[in-house]
Design a protein around this motif. Structure first.
Motif, PDB file in Angstrom:
ATOM      1  N   UNK A  28      76.969  12.347  41.784  1.00 17.71           N
ATOM      2  CA  UNK A  28      77.374  12.639  40.398  1.00 17.71           C
ATOM      3  C   UNK A  28      78.475  13.696  40.357  1.00 17.71           C
ATOM      4  N   UNK A  29      78.315  14.735  41.165  1.00 22.03           N
ATOM      5  CA  UNK A  29      79.327  15.791  41.175  1.00 22.03           C
ATOM      6  C   UNK A  29      80.649  15.278  41.751  1.00 22.03           C
ATOM      7  N   UNK A  30      80.584  14.455  42.780  1.00 22.50           N
ATOM      8  CA  UNK A  30      81.806  13.894  43.354  1.00 22.50           C
ATOM      9  C   UNK A  30      82.509  12.979  42.356  1.00 22.50           C
ATOM     10  N   UNK A  31      81.734  12.165  41.645  1.00 25.71           N
ATOM     11  CA  UNK A  31      82.302  11.281  40.622  1.00 25.71           C
ATOM     12  C   UNK A  31      82.985  12.119  39.539  1.00 25.71           C
ATOM     13  N   UNK A  32      82.333  13.198  39.105  1.00 27.10           N
ATOM     14  CA  UNK A  32      82.917  14.078  38.091  1.00 27.10           C
ATOM     15  C   UNK A  32      84.246  14.658  38.582  1.00 27.10           C
ATOM     16  N   UNK A  33      84.269  15.110  39.834  1.00 27.85           N
ATOM     17  CA  UNK A  33      85.525  15.646  40.405  1.00 27.85           C
ATOM     18  C   UNK A  33      86.617  14.575  40.410  1.00 27.85           C
ATOM     19  N   UNK A  34      86.251  13.372  40.837  1.00 34.70           N
ATOM     20  CA  UNK A  34      87.227  12.274  40.906  1.00 34.70           C
ATOM     21  C   UNK A  34      87.756  11.886  39.526  1.00 34.70           C
ATOM     22  N   UNK A  36      88.358  14.048  37.270  1.00 32.82           N
ATOM     23  CA  UNK A  36      89.117  15.200  36.775  1.00 32.82           C
ATOM     24  C   UNK A  36      88.271  16.280  36.153  1.00 32.82           C
ATOM     25  N   UNK A  37      86.965  16.198  36.337  1.00 33.67           N
ATOM     26  CA  UNK A  37      86.074  17.208  35.767  1.00 33.67           C
ATOM     27  C   UNK A  37      86.275  18.565  36.401  1.00 33.67           C
ATOM     28  N   UNK A  38      86.234  19.583  35.576  1.00 32.13           N
ATOM     29  CA  UNK A  38      86.407  20.957  36.048  1.00 32.13           C
ATOM     30  C   UNK A  38      85.125  21.770  35.910  1.00 32.13           C
ATOM     31  N   UNK A  39      84.198  21.259  35.076  1.00 30.55           N
ATOM     32  CA  UNK A  39      82.973  21.993  34.790  1.00 30.55           C
ATOM     33  C   UNK A  39      81.874  21.014  34.388  1.00 30.55           C
ATOM     34  N   UNK A  40      80.660  21.240  34.898  1.00 28.57           N
ATOM     35  CA  UNK A  40      79.498  20.439  34.509  1.00 28.57           C
ATOM     36  C   UNK A  40      78.516  21.335  33.764  1.00 28.57           C
ATOM     37  N   UNK A  41      78.017  20.850  32.639  1.00 26.96           N
ATOM     38  CA  UNK A  41      76.978  21.540  31.870  1.00 26.96           C
ATOM     39  C   UNK A  41      75.822  20.568  31.709  1.00 26.96           C
ATOM     40  N   UNK A  42      74.633  20.997  32.116  1.00 29.22           N
ATOM     41  CA  UNK A  42      73.458  20.125  32.051  1.00 29.22           C
ATOM     42  C   UNK A  42      72.217  20.918  31.672  1.00 29.22           C
ATOM     43  N   UNK A  43      71.196  20.216  31.256  1.00 25.14           N
ATOM     44  CA  UNK A  43      69.870  20.798  31.083  1.00 25.14           C
ATOM     45  C   UNK A  43      69.051  20.384  32.296  1.00 25.14           C
ATOM     46  N   UNK A  44      68.435  21.329  32.946  1.00 28.83           N
ATOM     47  CA  UNK A  44      67.669  20.993  34.135  1.00 28.83           C
ATOM     48  C   UNK A  44      66.934  22.181  34.711  1.00 28.83           C
ATOM     49  N   UNK A  45      66.295  21.930  35.831  1.00 27.61           N
ATOM     50  CA  UNK A  45      65.479  22.915  36.520  1.00 27.61           C
ATOM     51  C   UNK A  45      66.348  23.671  37.527  1.00 27.61           C
ATOM     52  N   UNK A  46      66.465  24.973  37.344  1.00 29.17           N
ATOM     53  CA  UNK A  46      67.295  25.784  38.235  1.00 29.17           C
ATOM     54  C   UNK A  46      66.791  25.710  39.672  1.00 29.17           C
ATOM     55  N   UNK A  47      65.483  25.478  39.861  1.00 30.92           N
ATOM     56  CA  UNK A  47      64.929  25.362  41.205  1.00 30.92           C
ATOM     57  C   UNK A  47      65.550  24.214  41.987  1.00 30.92           C
ATOM     58  N   UNK A  48      65.891  23.136  41.298  1.00 29.77           N
ATOM     59  CA  UNK A  48      66.539  21.993  41.939  1.00 29.77           C
ATOM     60  C   UNK A  48      68.059  22.151  41.926  1.00 29.77           C
ATOM     61  N   UNK A  49      68.627  22.325  40.754  1.00 30.36           N
ATOM     62  CA  UNK A  49      70.083  22.336  40.613  1.00 30.36           C
ATOM     63  C   UNK A  49      70.727  23.597  41.206  1.00 30.36           C
ATOM     64  N   UNK A  50      69.987  24.689  41.220  1.00 29.32           N
ATOM     65  CA  UNK A  50      70.522  25.936  41.762  1.00 29.32           C
ATOM     66  C   UNK A  50      70.919  25.825  43.222  1.00 29.32           C
ATOM     67  N   UNK A  51      70.227  24.976  43.979  1.00 27.77           N
ATOM     68  CA  UNK A  51      70.541  24.780  45.397  1.00 27.77           C
ATOM     69  C   UNK A  51      71.921  24.155  45.590  1.00 27.77           C
TER      70      UNK A  51
END
Length: 128
Positions: A28-34, A36-51
């Motif tokens: 998902x992050x690679x697709x966003x970069x491709x 032209x994404x510069x920033x991702x904002x999501x709702x989620x668990x910091x325990x998972x996404x923080x890594x």
């Protein structure tokens, strides 16, 4: 400013802790970069996404919709371009498409008929 969002990432309990969530997140992050994404904002668990480098959006000066100034700990941010949010503060509102079922339930049900039949569940913690 334009930002990107996605999610939620969901893994069947039988397949958790096998790396599939990380694979989906990285993709998902690679697709966003491709795209032209510069920033991702999501709702989620910091325990998972923080890594993967996400941090509470409040640390970047970004607030979730009508959340208090102290922020919503589940609202997370990752700059895909380092420094993209320097000097920027504000609030984020979910895209209108997130609420299609609420705004026009009949049209949503008609749209859903395009896909194979599935069981609809109402789970604890589900907002709608």
């Amino acid at each position: 400013i334009t930002v990107m969002t996605f999610g939620p990432i969901s893994i069947h309990p039988d397949f958790k802790r096998k790396g599939f969530g990380k694979i989906l997140l990285d993709c998902s992050m690679e697709k966003a970069r491709n795209l032209g994404g510069k920033c991702l904002l999501i709702c989620g668990n910091i325990g998972f996404y923080g890594k993967s480098g996400f941090a509470p959006a409040a640390e970047f000066g970004i607030r979730y919709a009508d959340a208090p100034e102290s922020g919503a700990p589940y609202f997370l941010c990752k700059e895909l371009e380092k420094g993209f949010l320097n000097g920027i503060t504000g609030s984020y509102k979910d895209p209108e498409g997130y609420f299609a079922a609420q705004k026009n339930p009949d049209a949503f049900e008609e749209y859903e008929k395009q896909f194979p039949q599935k069981e609809k569940l109402r789970l604890p913690g589900q907002i709608f």
